[in-house]
Design a protein around this motif. Structure first.
Motif, short mmCIF file in Angstrom:
data_model
loop_
_atom_site.label_atom_id
_atom_site.label_comp_id
_atom_site.label_asym_id
_atom_site.label_seq_id
_atom_site.Cartn_x
_atom_site.Cartn_y
_atom_site.Cartn_z
N LEU B 72 -9.23 -7.36 4.09
CA LEU B 72 -7.92 -7.04 4.65
C LEU B 72 -6.79 -7.11 3.62
O LEU B 72 -6.01 -6.16 3.48
N ALA B 73 -6.73 -8.23 2.88
CA ALA B 73 -5.64 -8.40 1.92
C ALA B 73 -5.69 -7.31 0.86
O ALA B 73 -4.65 -6.72 0.51
N VAL B 74 -6.91 -7.00 0.38
CA VAL B 74 -7.02 -5.99 -0.67
C VAL B 74 -6.62 -4.62 -0.14
O VAL B 74 -5.91 -3.87 -0.81
N VAL B 75 -7.06 -4.30 1.08
CA VAL B 75 -6.68 -3.01 1.66
C VAL B 75 -5.16 -2.92 1.79
O VAL B 75 -4.56 -1.91 1.45
N ALA B 76 -4.55 -4.04 2.24
CA ALA B 76 -3.09 -4.04 2.35
C ALA B 76 -2.46 -3.81 0.99
O ALA B 76 -1.47 -3.09 0.86
N PHE B 77 -3.06 -4.39 -0.03
CA PHE B 77 -2.51 -4.23 -1.39
C PHE B 77 -2.65 -2.79 -1.87
O PHE B 77 -1.71 -2.22 -2.42
N VAL B 78 -3.81 -2.20 -1.64
CA VAL B 78 -4.03 -0.85 -2.16
C VAL B 78 -3.26 0.19 -1.37
O VAL B 78 -2.85 1.20 -1.91
N ARG B 79 -3.08 -0.08 -0.08
CA ARG B 79 -2.50 0.94 0.77
C ARG B 79 -0.98 0.86 0.85
O ARG B 79 -0.38 1.69 1.51
N THR B 80 -0.38 -0.14 0.27
CA THR B 80 1.08 -0.17 0.32
C THR B 80 1.63 0.80 -0.71
O THR B 80 0.98 1.08 -1.72
#
Lengths: 90, 89, 329
Positions: B72-80
């Motif tokens: 989740l955290a990584v996806v949030a990081f990549v998708r921002t």
């Protein structure tokens, strides 16, 4: 069985150590990503294997394997995302 | 056997300290995140060992949650959006 | 025995080290990442303190949602393109680059407040009885009559029902607050800025069913073991956020009425229980009949899980979503 589990545990711990050393020592970000997944999943894999063969019930063993599979999926996709971002972002 | 598992858990904790250095050093945002992911997996292994050593099934569920939500955290990081990009070096 | 002591020493050292570096970190991104790892160590600490319920909640919040919320906040704090990045990191007071740095008087004031609070807390801890089990005997005495087998669930949803009720109210209030700040009425026009990609879609397609399964599992577990509505709600929220990120159907597809309904359902059901039990003859407010309590607790837990999930994912989506293209990059 106990001895085998102990050896597998030590093997797993070795891979975790290798992962940490890799994350510290590798020269650039992309190779650090590489260090993380390979070593980490093998490490967790061996420890899970050790715990599975000493676990009392089948349900616990299956849950442990599920955790390992989830970890495999998670870290490989994490590395894919981060690696792609690194390459595209320059 | 219980002590052996605890010993392995302690050793894994030491490798986490090593990984912590990479979070401090960086230099790129991705490096720090990768180190945190390393913690995540190491933490899962420690939790599993503790669960086995003390025979506590609920600890295993915590490990399950960690692996399940690690993305989740990584996806949030990549998708921002892009304003997050461009680490100042 | 010694090994467990060694483990605890490592754990405390890691917690102190991470929190010290977190506060002293030179850039916000590092602080964000450190906060995520702090959650991991904290979860281990809760396990060692013998509180697996809190450890589960911390695992779910710390590993997943806290990261999402913090990255969203980070984005909001660092507007990017129109400001050169270097001046940003070199500022000693970096949280709000526009306002002036705090002076000595502010620091003194802050230290006085924190110092007196710490003193009060230390005094409160010293005041605790050195031996004794607190309320544990009382809880286990009445556990049979609560309708569930796990003492924590019994306390949260029966003995201290109002506590959980007010917590759900806090969540609704938080969502209302962020709606005001972002000047929104619903979630429908909030979008992820990048086009959904195949890899993420496939990943989420695999993960989401597993997460749904874990939600049900945690909910079921709450009856007799550590687990329950809050932990399940957090996993549900994580699932909804992931679905939203990858462009699948998520709560952003709900109509405004339906979304609001899901958001307040938990609070409303608990209010209903409170009103009915208050109006019922020969019963005090928030007291349920013993033969019904298992059903009531289960129903409230299911609805509360839905509300917690929707509220937390709304928070994340509201803080990360964008309405229009940012002209910056």
């Amino acid at each position: 069985m106990q001895v085998l589990a102990g050896m597998l545990c030590l093997l797993g711990a070795f891979f975790f150590m290798a992962g940490s050393v890799g994350v510290i020592r590798f020269p650039d970000s992309l190779s650090r990503i590489h260090a993380l997944t390979k070593a980490d999943n093998l490490g967790l894999g061996f420890i899970v294997l050790a715990l599975v063969i000493t676990s009392q019930s089948v349900a616990v063993g299956l849950k442990l394997i599920l955790i390992w599979v989830l970890a495999l999926v998670a870290s490989s996709s994490i590395c894919f995302f981060l690696g792609r971002k690194l390459i595209r972002g320059g | 056997m219980e002590n052996f598992y605890l010993g392995v858990a302690c050793f894994l904790f030491l490798t986490m300290f090593v990984g912590l250095v990479r979070v401090f050093l960086g230099p790129q945002q991705e490096d720090r995140l990768v180190a945190v992911q390393l913690f995540g997996t190491t933490g899962v292994a420690i939790l599993l060992l503790l669960a086995h050593a003390f025979d506590a099934p609920s600890v295993r569920n915590a490990a399950l949650l960690f692996t399940l939500l690690a993305v989740l955290a990584v996806v949030a990081f990549v998708r921002t959006p892009e304003s997050l990009d461009g680490e100042k070096e | 025995m010694n090994l467990i002591l060694l483990f605890d020493v490592f754990l405390i050292a890691a917690l102190l080290l991470v929190s010290w570096r977190l506060l002293g970190a030179s850039d916000l991104f590092q602080a964000t990442v450190l906060f995520i790892s702090f959650g991991l160590f904290l979860s281990l600490a809760w396990i060692r303190l013998g509180a697996p319920d809190i450890a589960l909640a911390e695992a779910a919040v710390g590993a997943g949602l806290a990261g999402v919320l913090l990255f969203g906040t980070f984005k909001g704090l660092e507007p990017g393109a129109d400001r050169e990045n270097d001046s940003f990191t070199s500022e000693p007071c970096r949280l709000d680059p526009i306002s002036p740095c705090p002076g000595k008087i502010h620091l003194l004031l802050a230290f006085t407040c924190v110092g007196s609070l710490t003193t009060l807390l230390v005094l409160a801890v010293l005041d605790l009885p050195a031996t004794g089990d607190g309320l544990t005997p009382m809880v286990s005495q009445f556990l049979e009559r609560s309708g569930v087998e796990h003492p924590v669930t019994a306390v949260l949803l029966n003995f201290r029902f109002y506590d959980t009720w007010l917590e759900l109210g806090v969540l609704v209030a938080a969502v209302l607050g962020i709606l005001c700040v972002r000047n929104r009425f619903d979630l429908r026009e909030l979008k992820v800025l990048q086009a959904p990609d195949v890899m993420l879609r496939r990943l989420v397609m695999g993960l989401a069913p597993t997460m749904a399964l874990v939600v049900v599992y945690l909910l079921w577990l709450g009856d007799h073991a550590p687990g329950g509505a809050f932990q399940a709600g957090v996993v549900l929220a994580a699932m909804l956020v992931l679905l939203w990120f990858s462009g699948h159907a998520s709560i952003t597809g709900l109509s405004r009425m339906l979304w609001l309904f899901c958001l307040i359902a938990g609070f409303a059901v608990m209010l209903l229980v409170a009103v009915v039990s208050a109006l019922w003859p020969e019963m005090r407010p928030l007291e349920f009949p013993e033969e019904w309590s298992a059903m009531i607790i289960l129903g409230v837990e299911v609805v509360a899980t839905l509300s917690i999930g929707v509220a937390l994912s709304s928070l994340a989506i509201l803080s990360l979503g964008a309405v229009d293209d940012p002209g910056g990059s």
